[in-house]
Enzyme design. Sequence first.
Site, PDB file in Angstrom:
ATOM      1  CB  ILE A  27     -45.561  37.977  39.829  1.00  0.00           C
ATOM      2  CG1 ILE A  27     -44.796  36.833  39.150  1.00  0.00           C
ATOM      3  CG2 ILE A  27     -44.840  38.462  41.065  1.00  0.00           C
ATOM      4  CD1 ILE A  27     -43.549  37.297  38.410  1.00  0.00           C
ATOM      5  CG  ASP A  28     -46.844  33.383  37.473  1.00  0.00           C
ATOM      6  OD1 ASP A  28     -45.960  34.209  37.183  1.00  0.00           O
ATOM      7  OD2 ASP A  28     -46.591  32.234  37.868  1.00  0.00           O
ATOM      8  CG  MET A  60     -40.944  35.404  35.087  1.00  0.00           C
ATOM      9  SD  MET A  60     -40.579  35.446  36.849  1.00  0.00           S
ATOM     10  CE  MET A  60     -38.965  34.687  36.889  1.00  0.00           C
ATOM     11  CD  GLU A  78     -42.205  32.049  32.737  1.00  0.00           C
ATOM     12  OE1 GLU A  78     -40.981  32.144  32.871  1.00  0.00           O
ATOM     13  OE2 GLU A  78     -42.981  31.857  33.698  1.00  0.00           O
ATOM     14  CD  GLN A  80     -40.946  39.604  34.438  1.00  0.00           C
ATOM     15  OE1 GLN A  80     -42.010  39.577  33.845  1.00  0.00           O
ATOM     16  NE2 GLN A  80     -40.000  38.707  34.245  1.00  0.00           N
TER      17      GLN A  80
END
Length: 364
Positions: free
Chosen positions: A142-143, A185, A238, A290
């Site tokens: 997801i990053d 995140m 984050e 998320q």
Amino acid sequence: MSRGLNIAINTGGGDAPGLNAVIEAVVMAAHNRNWDVYGIKSGYTGLIDTDEIVRLTPDRVRRISSTGGTILGTTNKGNPFEMPVTNAAGEVEIRDVSDRVVENFKRLRFDCLVAVGGDGSLEIAYRFFQKGIPVIGVPKTIDNDMGGTVITFGFDTAVSTATEAIDRIHSTARSHERVIVVEVMGRHAGWIALNSGISGAAHVILIPEIPFDIEKVCDHIMAEELHGERYAVVVTAEGAVPAGGGQIDRGAGEVGRQDVLLGGVGQYVAEEIAKRTGKDARSLVLGHLQRGGSPTTFDRLLALRFGAAAVRLIEKGKFGSMVGLDPPKIKAVPLEQVIGSIRNVPLDSDTIATARDIGICFGD
Ligand code: F6P
């Protein structure tokens, strides 16, 4: 008649919406070539103890592409090259059990491993490739911080979830004339914060690529107040870092994982804003929300394309490579080119320019 291929597939690292779509596409594309696919449970651990390996037939995977999570399970503590093992004395020690994985892979007569994972899992995949296992990588996170592909599946879903949360935060922050800091995140890249922060009309966005000066953040919030905006929404990645300060995190994490656990910067920023401006401030960590839920249409399609492309790469014998999106094509990227590098938000990106143009502050 030559036997069809036996493909093993695993999912490793943090889950991401779209993993089941990759599995479905790999199984269906393999089935259409008369090949068999076997699911390995929990990353690489299912190749250390092989009891739970399952044959993935079309019936088992049909239409799982719309579901979140991974039917194979996953872990970010299962590196066979550095495995935490409890010894006879009850102490945890780190052992290299990678040879066992190679032996099991050969014993089970697998022809290829499709490794679906982020940078950590694909680095492990590359090490197994160097030990003789034919590997094809499929990038997920997801990053959105992996090299070799312009985007990873899971990212669009995470951004949509974060944007919806930010949209909701506006009304309560406005009603109470508060500052609310939303921590999202992304590890050491600011993609989720940037894209959701702009889409959710945040007043301030903090990303690791731009160290922030808390005074400038407060100045912006107070300047907005002069224009009648008596509340503010701050979106922080984050991994955002204060200029001249260190990263705020929760320490080394659990035994067997290689990365620190990030988190805490949102609370730090909220406390500093309250102290310096006298405004009421709160923080909210969106966390694993998320990563949950059904993949968006974009992520579903990308994941299905990645899975089918992985099978085409097996057919062409392009082992040691990963599928990557280079629009409009999906290409094969050598794994050694992508491991160990993080793809950050470029400072000259049009998206950052857009944010600045519409009045969003980065604290710089
Ligand atoms: O890499 C995906 C990710 O969700 C990061 O954004 C986050 O820092 C990390 O995983 C959280 O890991 P865990 O699920 O182990 O808490």
